[in-house]
Design a protein around this motif. Structure first.
Motif, PDB file in Angstrom:
ATOM      1  N   TYR A 151       0.870  -1.207  -0.089  1.00  0.00           N
ATOM      2  CA  TYR A 151       0.024  -0.150  -0.100  1.00  0.00           C
ATOM      3  C   TYR A 151       0.974   1.332  -0.048  1.00  0.00           C
ATOM      4  N   VAL A 162      -3.572  -3.928  -3.746  1.00  0.00           N
ATOM      5  CA  VAL A 162      -3.099  -3.833  -2.406  1.00  0.00           C
ATOM      6  C   VAL A 162      -3.721  -5.174  -1.701  1.00  0.00           C
ATOM      7  N   GLU A 215       7.031  -1.422  -0.355  1.00  0.00           N
ATOM      8  CA  GLU A 215       7.633  -1.314   0.823  1.00  0.00           C
ATOM      9  C   GLU A 215       8.447  -2.155   1.170  1.00  0.00           C
ATOM     10  N   SER A 220       1.676  -3.729   5.044  1.00  0.00           N
ATOM     11  CA  SER A 220       0.137  -3.803   4.786  1.00  0.00           C
ATOM     12  C   SER A 220      -0.503  -4.889   4.679  1.00  0.00           C
ATOM     13  N   LYS A 412      -4.223  -6.498   9.154  1.00  0.00           N
ATOM     14  CA  LYS A 412      -3.649  -5.061   9.659  1.00  0.00           C
ATOM     15  C   LYS A 412      -2.767  -5.768  10.735  1.00  0.00           C
TER      16      LYS A 412
END
Ligand SMILES: Cc1ncc(COP(=O)(O)O)c(C=O)c1O
Length: 439
Positions: A151, A162, A215, A220, A412
């Motif tokens: 993300y 994503v 990333e 994410s 998450k």
């Protein structure tokens, strides 16, 4: 409490939620925040140290930490005092420059190995947007290559693949309605940690690419550790074609190390985006990187790359950053976060094993996630897509009922801060054991 609870324990939260829902879509400022209303409305009125307090007076240990910025704990006295002192001198100048801007930019350039110059903004999405504009201007190319499960913010250039559903792995999956089709078409999507697929994509699109963004440790989707051969491929392919390599360190920088994940991974990106933990909760972000790339933005708004923003370099965010970085460096916050993170991960993994529950605990330093229904360490997004979402939701609900807060979104992660202690660890593991026994 029951799933459709309007009990005394949440009645004021319920009222605030209803009031907000009448005038705020979904009753929260973002769709992800709205998920925290499940199954009980979450209306907060106080955040302090490692805790959140709801309008009903319920105190919860906070493992959400606002998706990661809070690295020193909520309401850190020294950070807040620095911000208040800055406000007394002037809230916003909005012309020329300030000594604070120069000082914090110097500090970022000294800390982050690849960064020579810095431009401030207010959110991670702005930082990735600016990075991509700089990369497009440098190369004259349109396409951006990103990785599944990463993300980089809400804008059309990157909000693609994503969280693609299983039947859209390998395709371009726009995450939102209303996105510009041309932006989506100019986004090349590749699986993370797959050097062969990456090399093939570079061979196919390399001449049209403006940049490669990732990333470095994708959080994410919980946590994917990059493999050495993947990192080598990233560096060699982008170097060979002079395609800027953009590290999105919005989560990793300052939370995992004051020098960013890049220092530990030994990779030198061309551009780096930072936000979140740099300001311990105050809105501040930056794009930094190679001098020649950043200097494209050195014009006076009539030439070169335009990077703009009324609130960019806001004194409150910069004062918070200066103080947060000082504390992170001087107080060896990392040692505490790393030790505690490992203890949570090991404790949770032991509980899963003891109870014979299929699941795994992933993470890095102060970040961890428990993912049900899968066991092997995930390497790429496809390893995460099938996790047991409903079981995680039940776990999150059970933990919230016992005073531990994190969102019920299974992709998450939990975050820790300097304010989290061994007592929190003990309480968490005791309660997790009870909840897991009931699953
Ligand atoms: C890795 C990463 N990049 C970019 C962003 C976007 O940052 P912001 O929400 O501040 O726009 C986020 C936000 O969660 C993120 O996790």
């Amino acid at each position: 409490m029951t799933d459709d609870s309007t009990s005394d324990a949440t009645s004021r939260s319920e009222a605030v939620f209803e009031r907000a829902r009448a005038v705020v879509p979904g009753g929260a400022q973002t769709g992800l925040r709205a998920q925290a209303h499940d199954p009980y409305p979450a209306a907060f009125e106080r955040a302090s140290g490692a805790t959140l307090t709801t309008v009903d007076g319920e105190t919860l240990t906070d493992y959400h930490l606002a998706f990661g910025p809070i690295v020193l704990g909520h309401g850190h006295d020294e950070v807040d005092a620095a911000v208040k002192a800055t406000i007394d001198e002037g809230v916003l100048f909005g012309a020329g420059t300030t000594e604070l801007e120069a000082e914090v930019a110097e500090r970022l350039a000294n800390l982050l190995p690849s960064v020579e110059m810095v431009n401030f903004c207010n959110s991670g999405s702005e930082a990735t947007y600016h990075a991509i504009r700089l990369a497009r201007a440098h190369t004259g190319n349109d396409k951006i290559l990103k990785f599944e499960g990463c993300y980089h913010g809400w804008h059309d250039y990157v909000d693609v693949s994503v969280y693609p559903p299983a039947d859209e792995l390998g395709a371009r999956h726009p995450e939102s309605e209303g996105m510009l089709p041309a932006a989506v078409e100019n986004t090349v999507v590749v699986p993370f940690n797959d050097p062969e697929a990456f090399r093939a994509a570079m061979a196919e699109h390399g001449d049209d690419l403006a940049g490669v963004i990732l990333e470095p440790i994708p959080h994410s989707v919980g946590c994917l550790h990059p493999t050495g051969d993947f990192l080598d491929a990233l560096e060699s392919e982008t170097d060979a074609r002079d395609v800027p390599l953009i590290f999105d360190e919005v989560i990793t920088a300052f939370r995992h190390s004051p020098r960013g994940a890049q220092a530990g991974l030994g990779v030198t990106p061309d551009l780096t985006c930072v936000a979140k933990a740099m300001g311990n909760g105050y809105p501040v972000a930056a794009v930094g990187g190679r001098r020649d790339l950043l200097e494209q933005a050195g014009g006076n708004n009539t030439s070169g790359v335009v990077i703009s923003g009324t609130y960019s370099g806001h004194p409150t965010g910069l004062a918070a950053t200066r103080e947060t970085l000082r504390l992170l460096e001087e107080e060896d916050v990392q040692a505490h976060l790393t030790r505690l993170g490992r203890a949570y991960r090991e404790g949770l993994a032991d509980l899963l094993e003891d109870r014979g529950i299929e699941g795994r605990v992933v993470g890095h330093r102060s970040i961890f996630s428990v993912q049900f229904g899968a066991t092997d360490e995930p390497r790429t997004y496809a390893d995460v897509v099938g996790i047991d979402e409903e079981r995680f939701r039940e776990f999150a609900v059970g933990m919230r009922e016992r005073g531990h807060f994190f969102t019920p979104n299974p992709y998450k992660r939990h975050h820790l801060s300097l304010a989290h202690t061994d007592d929190h660890l003990r309480e968490y593991l005791e309660d997790a054991d009870e909840v897991l026994a009931e699953l």
